[in-house]
Design an enzyme around this catalytic site. Structure first.
Site: not given
Ligand code: ITT
Length: 217
Positions: A28, A30-32, A90-91, A174, A197, A202
């Site tokens: 969910n 959009a950035g990812k 997941d990140s 994020g 980026k 990562h």
């Molecule tokens: P989905 O689960 O729907 O994919 P999410 O944002 O909740 O979206 P995660 O549970 O994997 O995703 O949480 C990842 C969080 O870690 C994300 O919301 C950011 O706060 C941080 N994060 C991960 N990758 C990042 C990035 O490239 N740049 C900045 N913050 C990042």
């Protein structure tokens, strides 16, 4: 824009025009989604977000102990729901002075429905007494791809850096405005173009490893 696309590493193993396919991205965020589309460009593959197929897509509960557990939960839920090959990331951010927190809790660090701004504010507060030299951190990403036949491919990536004392930049999402990658001295992740980026992030590293594994490289 072509300049935003990553390198074309070739087709996945066994690819032909007739096997071009749709992959549902279980996110969910959009950035990812934009980064995944930019970095994982197999000719003929089309990436569609779960929420674009079903605007009531209920993101599954991410109750795993690791990034891999949570990525698998999301990918399997999307594959089951839509019957398509599925990809999930997941990140999160691990801060050394906080014993690896927020880690798997990164998206909800400041509370269950926290905004990026609230999470960043909480992080700055937590590090208020931590001197510049001790603000080391890393982003981690694990991606899980589940193919049409159920075959699973997992890949990881990390990006080392430090946490600044104030946010800078408008790009990314994020914690990007606070994160200063070691690879781009003087610039935060939010001050990089998407192509820059993806080249050092990562998620870019995890997606390149996934791309290579799927292409049989
Ligand atoms: P989905 O689960 O729907 O994919 P999410 O944002 O909740 O979206 P995660 O549970 O994997 O995703 O949480 C990842 C969080 O870690 C994300 O919301 C950011 O706060 C941080 N994060 C991960 N990758 C990042 C990035 O490239 N740049 C900045 N913050 C990042």
């Amino acid at each position: 824009m072509d300049s935003e696309k990553g390198p074309d590493l070739g087709h996945p193993a066994g690819w032909s025009a007739s096997t071009a396919k749709t992959v549902v991205v279980a996110t969910n965020n959009a950035g990812k989604l934009a980064e995944i589309r930019s970095a994982l460009a197999f000719p003929g593959w089309h990436f569609v977000a779960a929420g674009e197929l079903d605007n009531e897509w209920p993101s599954p509960e991410e109750d795993g102990a690791t990034f891999e557990d949570n990525a698998r939960i999301k990918a399997l839920a999307a594959r089951e729901r839509f019957g398509l090959a599925a990809l999930a990331d997941d990140s999160g951010l691990e801060v050394d002075a906080l014993d690896g927190e927020p880690g798997v809790h990164s998206s909800r660090y400041a509370g269950p429905c926290a905004t990026d701004a609230e999470n960043n504010a909480r992080l700055l507060l937590a590090l208020a007494e931590v001197p510049v030299g001790a603000r080391t951190a890393r982003f981690r990403s694990t991606v899980v791809f589940v193919d049409d036949d159920g075959t699973e491919t997992v890949a990881d990536g990390t990006c080392e850096g430090t946490i600044g004392s104030e946010g800078r930049g408008e790009g990314g999402f994020g914690y990007d405005p606070l994160f200063q990658p070691d690879a781009t001295p003087g610039r935060t992740m939010a001050e990089l173009s998407m192509a820059e980026k993806n080249a050092i992030s990562h998620r870019g590293a995890a997606l390149r490893a996934l791309h290579a594994a799927l292409a049989g490289l």
